[in-house]
Design a protein around this motif. Structure first.
Motif, short mmCIF file in Angstrom:
data_model
loop_
_atom_site.label_atom_id
_atom_site.label_comp_id
_atom_site.label_asym_id
_atom_site.label_seq_id
_atom_site.Cartn_x
_atom_site.Cartn_y
_atom_site.Cartn_z
N PHE A 299 0.82 -1.15 0.01
CA PHE A 299 0.02 -0.02 0.12
C PHE A 299 0.90 1.30 0.21
N HIS A 300 1.91 1.33 -1.01
CA HIS A 300 2.52 2.27 -1.20
C HIS A 300 1.71 3.90 -1.35
N LYS A 301 0.60 3.60 -1.92
CA LYS A 301 -0.20 4.91 -2.11
C LYS A 301 -1.64 4.46 -1.56
N PHE A 302 -2.67 5.40 -1.08
CA PHE A 302 -3.42 5.02 -0.51
C PHE A 302 -4.51 4.34 -1.51
N LYS A 303 -4.45 4.86 -2.80
CA LYS A 303 -5.20 4.12 -3.82
C LYS A 303 -4.13 3.27 -4.60
N PRO A 304 -3.84 1.93 -4.39
CA PRO A 304 -2.90 1.35 -5.10
C PRO A 304 -2.80 1.29 -6.62
N GLU A 305 -1.71 1.07 -7.09
CA GLU A 305 -1.57 1.37 -8.80
C GLU A 305 -2.14 0.45 -9.49
N PHE A 306 -2.96 1.02 -10.68
CA PHE A 306 -3.55 0.15 -11.56
C PHE A 306 -2.56 -0.76 -12.28
N SER A 307 -3.12 -2.08 -12.64
CA SER A 307 -2.58 -2.75 -13.54
C SER A 307 -3.35 -3.12 -14.63
N LEU A 308 -3.25 -2.92 -15.87
CA LEU A 308 -3.95 -3.27 -16.82
C LEU A 308 -3.44 -4.20 -17.56
N ALA A 309 -3.82 -5.59 -17.85
CA ALA A 309 -3.09 -6.26 -18.70
C ALA A 309 -2.78 -5.94 -19.94
N PRO A 310 -1.70 -5.89 -20.40
CA PRO A 310 -1.38 -5.57 -21.84
C PRO A 310 -2.10 -6.20 -23.00
N GLU A 311 -2.32 -7.53 -22.74
CA GLU A 311 -3.03 -8.42 -23.61
C GLU A 311 -4.49 -8.68 -23.01
N GLN A 312 -5.55 -8.43 -23.70
CA GLN A 312 -6.74 -8.63 -23.17
C GLN A 312 -7.38 -9.82 -24.17
N HIS A 313 -6.45 -10.54 -24.90
CA HIS A 313 -6.86 -11.71 -25.75
C HIS A 313 -8.28 -11.51 -26.54
N ASN A 314 -8.12 -10.51 -27.35
CA ASN A 314 -9.01 -10.36 -28.19
C ASN A 314 -10.62 -10.06 -27.36
N TYR A 315 -10.38 -9.75 -26.16
CA TYR A 315 -11.41 -9.49 -25.18
C TYR A 315 -12.44 -10.62 -25.16
N GLU A 316 -11.89 -11.89 -25.22
CA GLU A 316 -12.59 -12.87 -25.03
C GLU A 316 -13.32 -13.16 -23.70
N ALA A 317 -12.79 -12.60 -22.66
CA ALA A 317 -13.50 -12.55 -21.25
C ALA A 317 -14.61 -11.61 -21.54
N THR A 318 -14.34 -10.24 -21.95
CA THR A 318 -15.23 -9.51 -22.12
C THR A 318 -16.44 -9.77 -22.66
N LYS A 319 -16.23 -10.58 -23.65
CA LYS A 319 -17.51 -10.90 -24.78
C LYS A 319 -18.07 -11.99 -24.06
N LEU A 320 -17.38 -12.90 -23.41
CA LEU A 320 -17.96 -13.90 -22.55
C LEU A 320 -18.81 -13.33 -21.63
N HIS A 321 -18.47 -12.34 -20.63
CA HIS A 321 -19.32 -11.67 -19.72
C HIS A 321 -20.55 -11.09 -20.33
N PHE A 322 -20.43 -10.44 -21.16
CA PHE A 322 -21.61 -9.87 -21.93
C PHE A 322 -22.83 -11.03 -22.64
N GLU A 323 -22.05 -12.14 -23.04
CA GLU A 323 -22.98 -13.22 -23.46
C GLU A 323 -23.78 -13.82 -22.45
N ASN A 324 -23.23 -13.84 -21.26
CA ASN A 324 -23.62 -14.41 -19.97
C ASN A 324 -24.72 -13.42 -19.70
N LEU A 325 -24.62 -12.36 -19.63
CA LEU A 325 -25.57 -11.21 -19.09
C LEU A 325 -26.91 -11.43 -20.18
#
Length: 774
Positions: A299-325
């Motif tokens: 906890f070097h900062k009060f809001k920890p640093e963001f880590s956004l994966a450089p590769e989102q694998h063609n947004y497969e996980a995101t697409k799967l999420h919206f398909e589930n919805l």
């Protein structure tokens, strides 16, 4: 009806013991029949359960107990251990099995005549007889696992019903009926793992209760002399459950953190000879469905640093999420993102830009239009410039458009149908099943008022279904999200009351109608509960306080204390809470000869099944990535992404309309009015939102590097305060006029030690001093 009736449910139990066995005697609510379950106590490594197939009367059951007592006289006879109201499940750590029982309950409401209960007391009982236990049963690790599981407090925010499937919406219960084992496979049943062995052994769910975690509140309200019941239910998913910084984003299966379904039910009780009217609206909240996290090491900062994966694998996980919805709720999925688009905090802005890029990529590859619609609304920036009521009214117009698309659920039910066993209309159409697309639900169940001879035969006068859902998120899906969901609920309430015939116009005024205040109290309570579960503190409710006219410094002090509480929980309590959740849900199962949970490194301990994410990106790294990679098309099909979106958008609203997938002209891309002309079906409220956005573009006061210290709305900007340069000594010398803040800070002094703790106290002192100097 092809289902067990409510009277056939076992609702009251007694646990007896002999030297070699436990006996559980269960009976129904009306005391019309009794059942017997036997559990072997002489086996410590396996769970051996036997169900007596005989159904007993009260006298027959009493005779059976007498014979059991006489047959076990040599080893102590038959003894009563406890009365209970259901089995939560069975769990094994290293050696003995334990049985979790509900020993006290309280009724918290009812839906269509079916009681909903909360747990007021529970008990964990070791099954094996002490004479067959080894030293492992008394080991340090075994005791530690016991204590860890007990930190999941079943008396807080868990609820259940014997005869109503409270883990599902009213619409699903009426139209797509399920029972038995399939109910425990639902994402909102938190004791699915704990009950798996007994359910698989007995092939039924007669002895267990399905626990839902989240929020349940039911209140009686009235309008124009007519009383109605308002029920608000929040169902938290178990599939990617956890605490704020340990569960973020989406995993590879499309499951998101802080996944909560909200259902608002409004009903009017049936009078003698009349039908019962019931309406329901479902909305949804969940973390931004990208692969991202925050660095929690140190906890070097009060809001920890963001880590956004450089590769989102063609947004497969995101697409799967919206398909589930879409499978769960139908179409369209309307996405409201409340992430910041302006200001100093680049990480959140660029997460927002990455989200926009993902949605654009998904939409371009959709086989059909209008599956997803996306709206960005920087709530904090707008609140900076406008009064809360003005802002919420503007959002209310957007939610009116949203409800025009999704609709609400509405149904007339005869009183007999409500009380006659499990709430169930699915027998009208044997071909209806939950695997079918939710879009077909309305035509399957009924097409408007009074459709179908079968409905009229059973007294069902009309049934209209909700299709699609509103999905709301901010960064944590707590504070801003709760405000927006309240406003959606208020707009929906007007339509629900209008459907019931209680008001002439489908609107409830935010300022003039007392129902708005009543609803606000319920949503505020829900927001606090969900924030405590995920974030470790109640929700920040400055906007609710402003609407009520609460003195602004008092509201600021309350939020300051919540910030302290949230930081303390995130820094010191969340790891243990996450461990307890993982054990309770069966995501970690202790085994002899394997490493204990606390011996694993953080990567193994909190593994969420996601792709590996490097946790070394700083906020500036995210910003630079945003400048270089966020060059996708805009939210309008095939439109070039604007520079504002790439670097912190000044365009506070993007909405995907039903237009041809062709590039906009240069003129349209450079002028909001031209863009509106390309969207003929967008309502007046959307145009007004864009006009408000246009007026904000010229106002850059909130981007100043050195803001006035008396600016209350910026008080809790952690980055700003932590870079203030004030020393701890200087801050500590300030006189604090708010006794609550002073007491809270004094308590924290003894708990927060070391470099990070003192740095955090420095920020707290500085913020509180600034606040009271004004």
């Amino acid at each position: 009806m092809g289902s067990e009736s409510s009277e056939s449910c076992l609702q009251s139990f007694r646990l007896y013991e002999t030297f070699s066995n436990y006996y559980i005697i269960g009976r129904d609510k009306k005391k019309s029949f009794w059942k017997v379950l036997k559990i072997d106590r002489l086996e410590s490594s396996e769970l051996k359960i036997y169900e007596d197939s005989t159904t007993y009367s009260e006298n027959e059951c009493a005779g059976l107990l007498k014979r059991l007592d006489e047959g076990n006289k040599k080893t102590g006879g038959l003894k009563l251990v406890t009365a209970c109201y259901g089995i939560v499940g069975f769990v094994k750590f290293l050696e003995p099995y334990y049985m979790l029982l509900i020993t006290k309950r309280r009724k918290i409401g009812e839906i269509c005549g079916h009681a909903i209960y909360a747990i007021t007391k529970s008990k964990m009982i070791p099954i094996s007889n002490p004479t067959v236990r080894t030293l492992m049963a008394y080991s340090k690790n075994e005791n530690r696992y016991q204590k860890l599981l007990c930190t999941v407090d079943l008396t807080k925010d868990f609820f259940f019903s014997y005869s109503y499937h409270v883990m599902r919406s009213v619409q699903k219960n009426l139209c797509v009926y399920k029972t038995g084992q399939s109910i425990y496979n639902k994402k909102c049943v938190w004791n699915a793992f704990l009950t798996s062995e007994i359910r698989n052994t007995l092939k039924n769910t007669l002895w267990t209760v399905a626990l839902v975690h989240g929020f349940f509140k039911q209140v009686k309200l009235s309008i124009s002399g007519r009383e109605f019941t308002l029920t608000l239910i929040a169902r938290r998913s178990r599939l990617y459950a956890g605490t704020r910084y340990l569960k973020r984003g989406v995993n590879k299966r499309g499951r998101v953190a802080n996944d909560v379904e909200i259902e608002q039910i409004v009903s009017e009780d049936a009078t003698e000879g009349h039908t019962m009217q019931i309406t329901s609206v479902v909305q949804y909240r969940g973390s931004v469905p990208l692969i991202w996290s925050q660095n929690i090491s140190g906890f070097h900062k009060f809001k920890p640093e963001f880590s956004l994966a450089p590769e989102q694998h063609n947004y497969e996980a995101t697409k799967l999420h919206f398909e589930n919805l879409a499978k769960r709720y139908g179409k369209p999925i309307i996405i409201l993102s409340l992430l910041k688009t302006r200001g100093k905090k680049r990480a959140e802005k660029n997460l927002n830009a990455a989200y926009a890029k993902a949605i654009t990529s998904i939409i371009e590859n959709l086989p059909e239009k209008n599956h997803l619609r996306f709206c960005r609304w920087d709530l904090k920036t707008h609140m900076y410039h406008r009064r809360a009521i003005q802002e919420l009214k503007q959002l209310g117009e957007f939610f009116a458009d949203t409800l025009d698309l999704t609709g609400i659920f509405y149904c007339h039910l005869p009183q007999k149908l409500c009380l006659e066993g499990f709430l169930n209309l699915s027998y009208f159409d044997e071909n209806l099943n939950e695997n079918e697309d939710a879009d077909n639900l309305e035509t399957k169940v009924g097409d408007g008022v009074g459709s179908g001879d079968e409905y009229r035969k059973y007294g069902v006068k009309s049934i209209i279904c909700q299709k699609g859902v509103l999905r709301t998120n901010c960064l944590d899906c707590l504070d801003r999200t709760n405000i927006a969901q309240y406003m959606h609920g208020l707009v929906a309430l007007g339509r629900q009351l209008h459907a019931l015939g209680l008001i002439e116009s489908p609107n409830v005024d935010l300022e003039k109608n007392s129902l708005a205040e009543d609803l606000m109290k319920v949503y505020e309570a829900m927001g606090d509960t969900l924030a405590l579960q995920y974030g470790g503190s109640p929700a920040h409710n400055k906007i609710f306080a402003e609407i009520r006219g609460q003195w602004r410094p008092a509201a600021g002090c309350q939020d300051l204390m919540k910030t302290v509480q949230r930081f303390y929980s995130n820094a010191f309590s969340d790891f243990e809470r996450q461990d307890a959740i993982n054990v309770f849900l069966g995501y970690f199962r202790p085994q002899l000869g394997k490493l204990s949970l606390w011996e694993l490194d953080s990567g193994q301990r909190f593994n969420d099944g996601r792709s590996s994410i490097k946790r070394s990106f700083s906020e500036s790294d995210i910003h630079s990535r945003g400048d270089s990679t966020m060059t996708s098309t805009d939210l309008i099909h095939n439109q070039t992404l604007s520079k504002e979106l790439q670097g912190g958008s000044t365009s506070l609203l993007q909405f995907i309309p039903d237009i041809p997938t062709q590039p906009l002209s240069d003129e349209a891309q450079g002028d909001d009015t031209s863009i509106l002309e390309c969207m003929p079906e967008i309502s007046t409220s959307i145009r007004q939102l864009m006009q408000v956005d246009q007026s904000l573009r010229s106002d850059d006061n909130h981007n100043n590097e050195h803001r006035d210290a008396s600016d209350h709305s910026s008080l809790f900007d952690m980055d700003w305060h932590s870079s203030s340069g004030n020393s701890f000594v200087e801050a500590n010398d300030t006189t604090y006029r708010c006794p609550e803040c002073r007491d809270t800070i004094d308590q924290m002094k003894g708990k927060l030690t070391g470099e990070y703790g003192m740095s955090f106290l420095n920020w707290v002192f500085h913020g509180e001093a600034l606040f009271h100097r004004s």
